[in-house]
Design an enzyme around this catalytic site. Sequence first.
Site, PDB file in Angstrom:
ATOM      1  N   ARG A  80      70.941-105.300 105.839  1.00 35.41           N
ATOM      2  CA  ARG A  80      70.108-104.237 105.261  1.00 35.41           C
ATOM      3  C   ARG A  80      68.655-104.711 105.240  1.00 35.41           C
ATOM      4  O   ARG A  80      68.350-105.732 104.618  1.00 35.41           O
ATOM      5  CB  ARG A  80      70.581-103.903 103.846  1.00 35.41           C
ATOM      6  CG  ARG A  80      69.674-102.949 103.105  1.00 35.41           C
ATOM      7  CD  ARG A  80      70.243-102.538 101.750  1.00 35.41           C
ATOM      8  NE  ARG A  80      69.324-101.641 101.071  1.00 35.41           N
ATOM      9  CZ  ARG A  80      68.605-101.964  99.986  1.00 35.41           C
ATOM     10  NH1 ARG A  80      68.729-103.150  99.430  1.00 35.41           N
ATOM     11  NH2 ARG A  80      67.772-101.095  99.453  1.00 35.41           N
ATOM     12  N   HIS A 124      60.983 -99.142 100.801  1.00 33.68           N
ATOM     13  CA  HIS A 124      61.169-100.216  99.819  1.00 33.68           C
ATOM     14  C   HIS A 124      59.771-100.584  99.303  1.00 33.68           C
ATOM     15  O   HIS A 124      59.304-101.703  99.463  1.00 33.68           O
ATOM     16  CB  HIS A 124      61.897-101.391 100.467  1.00 33.68           C
ATOM     17  CG  HIS A 124      62.589-102.303  99.485  1.00 33.68           C
ATOM     18  ND1 HIS A 124      63.910-102.641  99.581  1.00 33.68           N
ATOM     19  CD2 HIS A 124      62.129-102.952  98.387  1.00 33.68           C
ATOM     20  CE1 HIS A 124      64.250-103.463  98.599  1.00 33.68           C
ATOM     21  NE2 HIS A 124      63.173-103.673  97.857  1.00 33.68           N
ATOM     22  N   GLU A 169      65.592 -97.999  95.032  1.00 29.73           N
ATOM     23  CA  GLU A 169      65.254 -98.089  93.616  1.00 29.73           C
ATOM     24  C   GLU A 169      64.062 -97.221  93.214  1.00 29.73           C
ATOM     25  O   GLU A 169      63.016 -97.754  92.801  1.00 29.73           O
ATOM     26  CB  GLU A 169      64.974 -99.549  93.232  1.00 29.73           C
ATOM     27  CG  GLU A 169      66.114-100.494  93.544  1.00 29.73           C
ATOM     28  CD  GLU A 169      65.934-101.887  92.935  1.00 29.73           C
ATOM     29  OE1 GLU A 169      64.858-102.181  92.407  1.00 29.73           O
ATOM     30  OE2 GLU A 169      66.904-102.658  92.977  1.00 29.73           O
ATOM     31  N   ASN A 298      72.247-101.109  93.464  1.00 33.10           N
ATOM     32  CA  ASN A 298      71.725-102.460  93.257  1.00 33.10           C
ATOM     33  C   ASN A 298      71.954-102.820  91.806  1.00 33.10           C
ATOM     34  O   ASN A 298      71.623-102.048  90.901  1.00 33.10           O
ATOM     35  CB  ASN A 298      70.216-102.527  93.516  1.00 33.10           C
ATOM     36  CG  ASN A 298      69.857-102.319  94.976  1.00 33.10           C
ATOM     37  OD1 ASN A 298      70.732-102.215  95.844  1.00 33.10           O
ATOM     38  ND2 ASN A 298      68.564-102.261  95.259  1.00 33.10           N
ATOM     39  N   TYR A 300      71.976-106.305  88.978  1.00 33.95           N
ATOM     40  CA  TYR A 300      71.767-107.727  88.714  1.00 33.95           C
ATOM     41  C   TYR A 300      72.282-108.161  87.348  1.00 33.95           C
ATOM     42  O   TYR A 300      72.662-109.311  87.173  1.00 33.95           O
ATOM     43  CB  TYR A 300      70.280-108.064  88.840  1.00 33.95           C
ATOM     44  CG  TYR A 300      69.780-107.957  90.267  1.00 33.95           C
ATOM     45  CD1 TYR A 300      69.827-109.053  91.111  1.00 33.95           C
ATOM     46  CD2 TYR A 300      69.300-106.757  90.782  1.00 33.95           C
ATOM     47  CE1 TYR A 300      69.409-108.974  92.429  1.00 33.95           C
ATOM     48  CE2 TYR A 300      68.874-106.666  92.102  1.00 33.95           C
ATOM     49  CZ  TYR A 300      68.929-107.778  92.917  1.00 33.95           C
ATOM     50  OH  TYR A 300      68.522-107.685  94.222  1.00 33.95           O
ATOM     51  N   GLU A 368      72.557-104.429  96.807  1.00 31.16           N
ATOM     52  CA  GLU A 368      71.896-105.667  96.370  1.00 31.16           C
ATOM     53  C   GLU A 368      72.627-106.222  95.163  1.00 31.16           C
ATOM     54  O   GLU A 368      72.976-105.479  94.244  1.00 31.16           O
ATOM     55  CB  GLU A 368      70.434-105.451  95.921  1.00 31.16           C
ATOM     56  CG  GLU A 368      69.449-105.249  97.019  1.00 31.16           C
ATOM     57  CD  GLU A 368      68.029-105.035  96.493  1.00 31.16           C
ATOM     58  OE1 GLU A 368      67.687-105.551  95.414  1.00 31.16           O
ATOM     59  OE2 GLU A 368      67.271-104.330  97.174  1.00 31.16           O
TER      60      GLU A 368
HETATM   61  C1  PNW Z   1      65.113-105.338  93.233  1.00 34.64           C
HETATM   62  N1  PNW Z   1      63.737-105.113  86.933  1.00 34.64           N
HETATM   63  O1  PNW Z   1      64.012-105.232  92.399  1.00 34.64           O
HETATM   64  C2  PNW Z   1      64.513-105.042  94.582  1.00 34.64           C
HETATM   65  O2  PNW Z   1      65.155-104.036  95.324  1.00 34.64           O
HETATM   66  C3  PNW Z   1      64.260-106.253  95.409  1.00 34.64           C
HETATM   67  O3  PNW Z   1      63.190-105.971  96.269  1.00 34.64           O
HETATM   68  C4  PNW Z   1      64.007-107.450  94.508  1.00 34.64           C
HETATM   69  O4  PNW Z   1      63.588-108.566  95.223  1.00 34.64           O
HETATM   70  C5  PNW Z   1      65.292-107.714  93.756  1.00 34.64           C
HETATM   71  O5  PNW Z   1      65.707-106.575  93.038  1.00 34.64           O
HETATM   72  C6  PNW Z   1      65.210-108.880  92.785  1.00 34.64           C
HETATM   73  O6  PNW Z   1      64.279-108.610  91.783  1.00 34.64           O
HETATM   74  C7  PNW Z   1      64.022-105.212  91.053  1.00 34.64           C
HETATM   75  O7  PNW Z   1      62.633-105.456  86.408  1.00 34.64           O
HETATM   76  C8  PNW Z   1      62.839-105.569  90.435  1.00 34.64           C
HETATM   77  O8  PNW Z   1      64.712-104.760  86.258  1.00 34.64           O
HETATM   78  C9  PNW Z   1      62.737-105.531  89.081  1.00 34.64           C
HETATM   79  C10 PNW Z   1      63.837-105.121  88.333  1.00 34.64           C
HETATM   80  C11 PNW Z   1      65.030-104.750  88.943  1.00 34.64           C
HETATM   81  C12 PNW Z   1      65.113-104.810  90.322  1.00 34.64           C
END
Ligand code: PNW
Length: 457
Positions: A80, A124, A169, A298, A300, A368
């Site tokens: 991707r 992006h 996002e 995505n 995390y 992601e």
């Molecule tokens: C995503 N937050 O970004 C993006 O899609 C990527 O480009 C980035 O590198 C990756 O996650 C890691 O950060 C985010 O503040 C940026 O919650 C900030 C947030 C979440 C996702």
Amino acid sequence: MSTSDLPRFPDGFLWGTATASYQIEGAVDADGRGPSIWDTFSHTPGAVAGDDTGDVACDHYHRYREDVALMKDLGVGAYRFSIAWPRILPHGKGSVNEAGLDFYRRLVDELLDNGITPMATLYHWDLPQPLEDAGGWRVRDTAERFAEYAAVTHAALGDRVPYWITLNEPFCSAFIGYAEGRHAPGAREGHGALAAAHHLLVGHGLAVAAMRDQRHGTERFGITLNMNHVTPATDAPADVAAAGRAELLSNRVFSDPLLGGSYPVGEHALWGRISDFSFRRDDDLAVITQPLDFLGVNNYFPEYAKDAPSQEPDPRRRVATDIGVVDNPPAHLPRTAMPWPVEADGLRRLLVWLRDTYPGLPPVYVTENGSAYPDSLVDGAVDDPDRIAYLDGHLRAVRAAIDDGVDVRGYFCWSMMDNFEWAYGYAKRFGLVYVDYATQQRIPKSSFRWYQGVVSR
Ligand code: PNW
């Protein structure tokens, strides 16, 4: 950590890895590329940690063959990447820069020659600066220009790219870019951010319609949302209410219109101080709700919402993300370098929430998931057991969601290689491959070898 006891995934499950144009390409002046809002923002003193910029980044624009060779070695079935709008349309609209398209033609051919399926994201975050100067995502014109850009790009590459993601996002574009100001264009607004969120959705719908009209074959069209599973921090009624607000802002602002066909119920209690919704037109929902062939997710970390007073007492100056909630995850959860809390089951809960909340949810790809840790190069190698543990846990969570009946078709690790981590610059490393920025040398981390074992089973 061995991969031998990881549960198996369904046949045809797509294993991949992900990047984005501004984070890896560099070569910001090459072959007629125009400036984007991230060029402007990263060159604004104090905006990015260390005043880092994407001017060179991983120099992927010149080293893509070496990078695709690494992906081939990794053994992933898919990659991707994102396409930089200002390479294709340096002014955001008008004349098409064939040299910019040629870069992605070369990249896609290289992937296909190596048996790797391309998944392209059209946006992006690198909005052409001239469009920001004309109002950016606050204005409807940007949504219409985005659909034109999508049509031009899909016409050139649609015969060879089977997966198309309109936006990455939109939450971050609208709320981090136009409300919190931590991302380009660095605005701190209430109304502007809500208008941006809406125009991103409209742009997505117009783009899908335009690409579907000129479909080459069986290519599939989707969008990627960043989403978090939200739990009240305690069972106090105020925290339960806070969790509802957090879920609305973090997820439903985008997922309700896209997947549920309506603007989120209860949103006006959140936006109460913002009453002008004239940017929404009657027929917009019909545009936004174009059928999706897949949803990209995505994720995390999960959120634990606690009620908290608004940070800005003057309602007229409040930004759109100031909704009286603080994130208060359990103290025992380990943290990554971001420092985001690590709780893999949050990904399973999120996927199950999606399935339960939206009947007719299309197939889901985790586009992601990954983690940043303070990696260091020791004797020419990078050992990153924390990242392996993170990935192991989250893959088990995806497998558990599939067992719970969620139709998850693939998983893309963020990121293929260390890169420009937006407001954090190069200080945060998410890669499976370590990048020594001084020499541009690529060094696969131990997580790369581990993931190689996962995808080859
Ligand atoms: C995503 N937050 O970004 C993006 O899609 C990527 O480009 C980035 O590198 C990756 O996650 C890691 O950060 C985010 O503040 C940026 O919650 C900030 C947030 C979440 C996702």
